[in-house]
Design a protein around this motif. Structure first.
Motif, short mmCIF file in Angstrom:
data_model
loop_
_atom_site.label_atom_id
_atom_site.label_comp_id
_atom_site.label_asym_id
_atom_site.label_seq_id
_atom_site.Cartn_x
_atom_site.Cartn_y
_atom_site.Cartn_z
N LYS A 260 28.42 -6.73 -12.73
CA LYS A 260 29.53 -6.07 -11.84
C LYS A 260 30.45 -5.68 -12.68
O LYS A 260 30.77 -6.02 -13.83
CB LYS A 260 30.06 -7.49 -11.25
CG LYS A 260 31.36 -7.27 -10.28
CD LYS A 260 32.14 -8.50 -10.04
CE LYS A 260 31.03 -9.61 -9.57
NZ LYS A 260 31.79 -10.93 -9.31
N LEU B 165 34.05 -3.36 -12.84
CA LEU B 165 35.33 -3.29 -12.47
C LEU B 165 35.80 -1.57 -12.84
O LEU B 165 36.05 -1.45 -14.01
CB LEU B 165 36.31 -4.11 -12.70
CG LEU B 165 37.79 -3.79 -12.54
CD1 LEU B 165 38.11 -3.86 -10.84
CD2 LEU B 165 38.62 -4.85 -12.99
N ILE C 86 33.40 -2.52 -8.21
CA ILE C 86 34.85 -3.11 -7.76
C ILE C 86 35.73 -1.83 -8.17
O ILE C 86 35.62 -1.51 -9.36
CB ILE C 86 35.12 -4.41 -8.19
CG1 ILE C 86 33.92 -5.30 -7.93
CG2 ILE C 86 36.30 -4.77 -7.33
CD1 ILE C 86 34.29 -6.80 -8.79
N VAL D 297 42.22 -8.86 -10.13
CA VAL D 297 40.77 -8.61 -9.90
C VAL D 297 40.00 -9.22 -11.31
O VAL D 297 38.96 -10.07 -10.91
CB VAL D 297 40.52 -7.25 -9.74
CG1 VAL D 297 39.00 -7.11 -9.52
CG2 VAL D 297 41.09 -6.80 -8.20
N SER E 6 40.28 -12.93 -10.72
CA SER E 6 39.59 -13.63 -9.40
C SER E 6 38.05 -13.12 -9.44
O SER E 6 37.21 -14.06 -8.90
CB SER E 6 40.45 -13.28 -8.15
OG SER E 6 40.33 -11.73 -8.11
N HIS E 7 37.64 -12.11 -9.81
CA HIS E 7 36.23 -11.56 -9.71
C HIS E 7 35.59 -11.75 -10.78
O HIS E 7 34.23 -11.52 -10.82
CB HIS E 7 36.25 -10.27 -9.16
CG HIS E 7 36.73 -9.96 -7.64
ND1 HIS E 7 37.91 -10.22 -7.30
CD2 HIS E 7 35.93 -9.85 -6.58
CE1 HIS E 7 38.03 -10.10 -5.87
NE2 HIS E 7 36.65 -9.81 -5.41
N CYS E 8 35.96 -11.98 -12.04
CA CYS E 8 35.41 -12.09 -13.24
C CYS E 8 34.20 -10.79 -13.63
O CYS E 8 33.04 -11.21 -13.63
CB CYS E 8 34.80 -13.48 -13.51
SG CYS E 8 35.76 -14.66 -13.11
N PRO E 9 34.47 -9.64 -13.72
CA PRO E 9 33.70 -8.57 -13.84
C PRO E 9 32.86 -8.77 -15.16
O PRO E 9 33.36 -9.51 -16.14
CB PRO E 9 34.39 -7.22 -13.66
CG PRO E 9 35.90 -7.92 -14.32
CD PRO E 9 35.99 -9.14 -13.75
N ILE F 292 34.47 -19.42 -7.07
CA ILE F 292 33.75 -18.57 -8.05
C ILE F 292 32.49 -19.21 -8.60
O ILE F 292 31.43 -18.71 -8.63
CB ILE F 292 34.46 -17.87 -9.16
CG1 ILE F 292 33.59 -16.53 -9.67
CG2 ILE F 292 35.20 -18.54 -10.09
CD1 ILE F 292 33.61 -15.38 -8.78
#
Length: 249
Positions: free
Chosen positions: A7, A9, A33, A44, A47-50, A200
């Protein structure tokens, strides 16, 4: 077999460059993202831990160097700066603050992808701040975690985990036989600024169990201690030991 997808970002306020990056990433097997401001980016990341960050320095609400400094205070997620600033002083400052690499605009897709692969490979094989790149091998039943080679194998089959999934499995293996709380997992994996919401972790764990457990509904490797955290089976325990019985979530 599903392709390993990291993932990425993208923090970029130029729509054209953002579109170019998104297409290049998705067409080469990455999840993308996007955000166009520094404040949103920090939210981000938490919360999304790229798995990797592509960062433009010239953002509308803050300088990208402030983002590097903030992120480096709590996580070793690799950061590649993509900037029109070409002065050596600009590059040196970003790298000194903790950026892993620096690409000057304009740049080509081949070079970008090569830098991304290198950054991801580096974070998988060095300890950084999280202390997870251990040496040695952990085994329980027919499951093996090879820390040095960043591999998880069940029987003769390699399990393809995303970088974040491997970090979770590696952390649990490091504390095999003991309960690791949700809070401590979030803090150790993504730093003190990580969201306290364990959603998550549940999402990652569902994916991990689909990949490593023969029957995800009746796990034999990673167990849920309801309301508390997760526990990896102790490799010293025999197959079928009653202590190794637990539930999924």
């Amino acid at each position: 077999m599903r392709t390993l997808r990291s993932k990425v970002l993208i923090i970029e306020d130029d729509p054209g460059i953002c579109r170019f990056l998104r297409v290049a990433l998705i067409s080469n097997g990455y999840d993308a993202i996007e955000t166009d401001s520094g404040a949103k980016a920090l939210e981000v990341i938490s919360s999304h831990c790229p798995d990797l960050i592509l960062l433009d320095l010239g953002l509308p609400d803050m300088d990208g160097n402030a983002i590097i400094e903030s992120v480096r205070s709590w996580t070793r997620t690799p950061i590649i700066v993509i900037s029109a600033r070409s002065m050596e002083e600009d590059k040196a400052r970003a790298l000194d603050l903790g950026a892993d690499d620096y690409l000057t605009k304009p740049f080509g897709t081949i070079e970008l992808l090569a830098r991304i692969r290198t950054a991801l490979r580096h974070t998988r094989t060095t300890a950084g701040d999280d202390g997870l790149a251990l040496s040695g091998v952990y085994r329980v039943s027919d499951l093996t975690i090879d820390y040095a080679r960043h591999r998880v194998v069940r029987g003769e089959q390699e399990i393809r985990l995303t970088p974040n999934e491997f970090r979770i499995v590696a952390l649990l293996g490091k504390h095999a036989g003991r309960v690791v709380t949700y809070k401590s997992m979030l803090r150790e994996l993504w730093g003190p600024m990580a969201s306290s919401d364990n959603k998550i972790l549940r999402v990652h764990m569902a994916s991990i169990r689909r990949k490593i457990e023969p029957n995800p509904d009746e796990p034999i490797y990673i167990f849920t201690e309801t309301g508390v955290g997760y526990r990896m089976a102790d490799g010293r325990q025999a197959d079928g030991d009653p202590q190794n019985k637990g539930g999924a979530s």
